[in-house]
Design a protein around this motif. Structure first.
Motif, mmCIF file in Angstrom:
data_model
loop_
_atom_site.group_PDB
_atom_site.id
_atom_site.type_symbol
_atom_site.label_atom_id
_atom_site.label_comp_id
_atom_site.label_asym_id
_atom_site.label_seq_id
_atom_site.Cartn_x
_atom_site.Cartn_y
_atom_site.Cartn_z
ATOM 1 N N ILE A 22 0.823 -1.202 0.000
ATOM 2 C CA ILE A 22 0.000 0.000 0.000
ATOM 3 C C ILE A 22 0.859 1.255 0.000
ATOM 4 C CG2 ILE A 22 -1.678 1.308 1.368
ATOM 5 C CD1 ILE A 22 -2.925 -1.421 2.103
ATOM 6 N N THR A 23 2.001 1.201 0.658
ATOM 7 C CA THR A 23 2.922 2.342 0.624
ATOM 8 C C THR A 23 3.383 2.618 -0.802
ATOM 9 O OG1 THR A 23 3.682 1.962 2.891
ATOM 10 C CG2 THR A 23 5.143 3.192 1.439
ATOM 11 N N ASP A 24 3.788 1.594 -1.521
ATOM 12 C CA ASP A 24 4.230 1.778 -2.904
ATOM 13 C C ASP A 24 3.079 2.262 -3.779
ATOM 14 O OD1 ASP A 24 6.764 0.954 -2.199
ATOM 15 O OD2 ASP A 24 6.515 -1.091 -2.952
ATOM 16 N N TRP A 25 1.901 1.711 -3.574
ATOM 17 C CA TRP A 25 0.706 2.114 -4.340
ATOM 18 C C TRP A 25 0.380 3.579 -4.091
ATOM 19 C CZ3 TRP A 25 -4.054 3.532 -2.070
ATOM 20 C CH2 TRP A 25 -5.145 3.630 -2.945
ATOM 21 N N ALA A 26 0.410 4.007 -2.847
ATOM 22 C CA ALA A 26 -0.002 5.361 -2.490
ATOM 23 C C ALA A 26 0.974 6.414 -2.996
ATOM 24 C CB ALA A 26 -0.145 5.476 -0.972
ATOM 25 N N ARG A 27 2.235 6.076 -3.071
ATOM 26 C CA ARG A 27 3.248 7.061 -3.472
ATOM 27 C C ARG A 27 3.099 7.492 -4.927
ATOM 28 N NH1 ARG A 27 8.161 4.419 0.026
ATOM 29 N NH2 ARG A 27 7.890 5.738 1.877
ATOM 30 N N GLY A 28 2.366 6.749 -5.714
ATOM 31 C CA GLY A 28 2.171 7.141 -7.106
ATOM 32 C C GLY A 28 0.877 7.868 -7.371
ATOM 33 N N ILE A 29 0.134 8.228 -6.332
ATOM 34 C CA ILE A 29 -1.193 8.810 -6.523
ATOM 35 C C ILE A 29 -1.136 10.327 -6.521
ATOM 36 C CG2 ILE A 29 -3.466 9.105 -5.445
ATOM 37 C CD1 ILE A 29 -3.302 6.233 -4.528
ATOM 38 N N SER A 30 -1.858 10.926 -7.456
ATOM 39 C CA SER A 30 -2.048 12.367 -7.494
ATOM 40 C C SER A 30 -3.533 12.648 -7.288
ATOM 41 C CB SER A 30 -1.589 12.937 -8.835
ATOM 42 O OG SER A 30 -1.891 14.309 -8.929
ATOM 43 N N GLY A 31 -3.860 13.429 -6.252
ATOM 44 C CA GLY A 31 -5.259 13.748 -5.978
ATOM 45 C C GLY A 31 -5.771 13.069 -4.733
ATOM 46 N N PRO A 32 -6.992 13.399 -4.327
ATOM 47 C CA PRO A 32 -7.568 12.857 -3.094
ATOM 48 C C PRO A 32 -7.715 11.332 -3.129
ATOM 49 C CG PRO A 32 -8.860 14.711 -3.918
ATOM 50 C CD PRO A 32 -7.901 14.353 -4.993
ATOM 51 N N VAL A 33 -7.580 10.737 -1.962
ATOM 52 C CA VAL A 33 -7.732 9.289 -1.809
ATOM 53 C C VAL A 33 -8.792 9.018 -0.758
ATOM 54 C CG1 VAL A 33 -6.558 7.123 -1.264
ATOM 55 C CG2 VAL A 33 -5.281 8.989 -2.331
ATOM 56 N N LEU A 34 -9.681 8.076 -1.048
ATOM 57 C CA LEU A 34 -10.661 7.630 -0.061
ATOM 58 C C LEU A 34 -10.283 6.244 0.430
ATOM 59 C CD1 LEU A 34 -14.351 8.460 -1.104
ATOM 60 C CD2 LEU A 34 -12.965 9.487 0.705
ATOM 61 N N ASP A 35 -10.232 6.092 1.760
ATOM 62 C CA ASP A 35 -10.083 4.789 2.402
ATOM 63 C C ASP A 35 -11.493 4.311 2.717
ATOM 64 O OD1 ASP A 35 -9.427 2.566 3.890
ATOM 65 O OD2 ASP A 35 -8.582 3.692 5.565
ATOM 66 N N VAL A 36 -12.008 3.441 1.874
ATOM 67 C CA VAL A 36 -13.406 3.014 1.949
ATOM 68 C C VAL A 36 -13.521 1.819 2.892
ATOM 69 C CG1 VAL A 36 -15.369 2.143 0.635
ATOM 70 C CG2 VAL A 36 -13.835 3.847 -0.383
ATOM 71 N N GLY A 37 -14.431 1.950 3.874
ATOM 72 C CA GLY A 37 -14.504 0.936 4.915
ATOM 73 C C GLY A 37 -13.312 1.046 5.825
ATOM 74 N N CYS A 38 -13.041 2.260 6.280
ATOM 75 C CA CYS A 38 -11.798 2.563 6.995
ATOM 76 C C CYS A 38 -11.712 1.929 8.370
ATOM 77 C CB CYS A 38 -11.626 4.079 7.113
ATOM 78 S SG CYS A 38 -12.891 4.908 8.127
ATOM 79 N N GLY A 39 -12.833 1.483 8.932
ATOM 80 C CA GLY A 39 -12.792 0.859 10.246
ATOM 81 C C GLY A 39 -12.201 1.792 11.284
ATOM 82 N N ALA A 40 -11.192 1.321 12.004
ATOM 83 C CA ALA A 40 -10.581 2.115 13.070
ATOM 84 C C ALA A 40 -9.645 3.204 12.563
ATOM 85 C CB ALA A 40 -9.841 1.192 14.026
ATOM 86 N N GLY A 41 -9.447 3.288 11.248
ATOM 87 C CA GLY A 41 -8.764 4.430 10.661
ATOM 88 C C GLY A 41 -7.279 4.319 10.488
ATOM 89 N N GLN A 42 -6.699 3.158 10.760
ATOM 90 C CA GLN A 42 -5.245 3.050 10.728
ATOM 91 C C GLN A 42 -4.662 3.184 9.325
ATOM 92 O OE1 GLN A 42 -7.378 0.633 11.457
ATOM 93 N NE2 GLN A 42 -6.654 -1.383 10.810
ATOM 94 N N ALA A 100 -15.302 3.345 -9.829
ATOM 95 C CA ALA A 100 -14.944 3.781 -11.177
ATOM 96 C C ALA A 100 -15.530 5.151 -11.491
ATOM 97 C CB ALA A 100 -15.416 2.750 -12.201
ATOM 98 N N ARG A 101 -16.726 5.420 -11.025
ATOM 99 C CA ARG A 101 -17.335 6.729 -11.257
ATOM 100 C C ARG A 101 -16.514 7.838 -10.625
ATOM 101 N NH1 ARG A 101 -20.051 10.513 -8.649
ATOM 102 N NH2 ARG A 101 -20.156 9.357 -6.674
ATOM 103 N N CYS A 102 -15.994 7.574 -9.460
ATOM 104 C CA CYS A 102 -15.358 8.620 -8.661
ATOM 105 C C CYS A 102 -13.870 8.806 -8.947
ATOM 106 C CB CYS A 102 -15.545 8.314 -7.177
ATOM 107 S SG CYS A 102 -17.274 8.305 -6.662
ATOM 108 N N VAL A 103 -13.205 7.771 -9.465
ATOM 109 C CA VAL A 103 -11.757 7.847 -9.701
ATOM 110 C C VAL A 103 -11.494 8.400 -11.094
ATOM 111 C CG1 VAL A 103 -9.636 6.490 -9.926
ATOM 112 C CG2 VAL A 103 -11.249 5.976 -8.095
ATOM 113 N N ARG A 104 -10.604 9.356 -11.174
ATOM 114 C CA ARG A 104 -10.251 9.976 -12.452
ATOM 115 C C ARG A 104 -9.476 8.999 -13.338
ATOM 116 N NH1 ARG A 104 -6.110 14.310 -9.843
ATOM 117 N NH2 ARG A 104 -8.103 14.786 -8.858
ATOM 118 N N PRO A 105 -9.513 9.197 -14.655
ATOM 119 C CA PRO A 105 -8.685 8.351 -15.528
ATOM 120 C C PRO A 105 -7.225 8.382 -15.085
ATOM 121 C CG PRO A 105 -10.229 9.636 -16.837
ATOM 122 C CD PRO A 105 -10.344 10.148 -15.416
ATOM 123 N N GLY A 106 -6.628 7.221 -15.005
ATOM 124 C CA GLY A 106 -5.269 7.099 -14.514
ATOM 125 C C GLY A 106 -5.162 6.958 -13.010
ATOM 126 N N GLY A 107 -6.291 7.172 -12.309
ATOM 127 C CA GLY A 107 -6.301 6.991 -10.864
ATOM 128 C C GLY A 107 -6.232 5.526 -10.489
#
Length: 199
Positions: free
Chosen positions: A35-55, A129-136
């Motif tokens: 997830i660290t490697d995945w997140a480092r390539g993201i540009s724009g807001p990110v939603l943690d869906v079903g975040c539970g306790a938020g970690q 898919a509706r909410c994520v921009r192309p390339g997201g």
């Protein structure tokens, strides 16, 4: 089991669940790395869906993401906000993210679809898919197995998903799967992860 019934089951055990699994220290090291490697390539807001306790949301913020956590369980939102007061959390469901079209850089849904009725899981993935921009980007964590079948999860019924079957759901919604992996840790059910990019 309906979404409302799943929400009620987690509401009743939210504090117990958070105590057992609600710290990033409880996460497997390979998952944190992925997830660290995945997140480092993201540009724009990110939603943690079903975040539970938020970690995981906190991890995303620590990595420099503009991240927000959503969950349908009010108790989880309270727990997450108390534990991580500098992070934003709100009520929300996978099938209704309440953001404009194409405005997200990514969606993390780490074990948040495991209780979804297989006949309805496409609704959640289509909303991503509706909410994520192309390339997201999209990252899913889930239980895997050779056939799609339910099992008795500690909280409420969950599902084993064959990787190829869930990949098909993701790609039919408008993503391209870029990476999948599976493993079985000692004493744990088989785990899978799927990373995809919005077409």
């Amino acid at each position: 089991m309906t979404g409302d019934a799943t929400q009620a089951a987690y509401s009743a055990r939210a504090h117990e669940y958070a105590g057992l699994l609600g710290s990033i220290d409880h996460a497997a090291a390979p998952d944190i790395s992925l997830i660290t490697d995945w997140a480092r390539g993201i540009s724009g807001p990110v939603l943690d869906v079903g975040c539970g306790a938020g970690q995981w949301t906190q991890l995303l913020v620590d990595l420099g993401c503009e991240a927000e956590g959503i969950d349908p369980v009010p108790e989880f939102i309270d727990i997450a906000q108390t534990a991580h007061p500098e992070v934003t959390y709100r009520a929300g469901r996978a099938e209704d993210l309440s953001v404009p079209d194409g405005t997200l850089g990514g969606v993390l849904a780490w074990y948040s679809l495991i209780h979804a009725d297989p006949a309805l899981i496409g609704d959640a993935v289509a909303e991503f898919a509706r909410c994520v921009r192309p390339g997201g980007r999209l990252a899913l964590g889930f239980f895997t197995g050779p056939v799609l079948e339910p099992f008795d999860h500690a909280v409420t019924t969950a599902w084993f998903w064959p990787v190829d079957l869930l990949r098909r759901e993701v790609e039919e919604a408008g993503f391209t799967a870029m990476h999948t992996e599976t493993r079985t840790d000692p004493g744990a059910r088989p785990h899978a992860a799927l990373l995809a990019t919005r077409d």
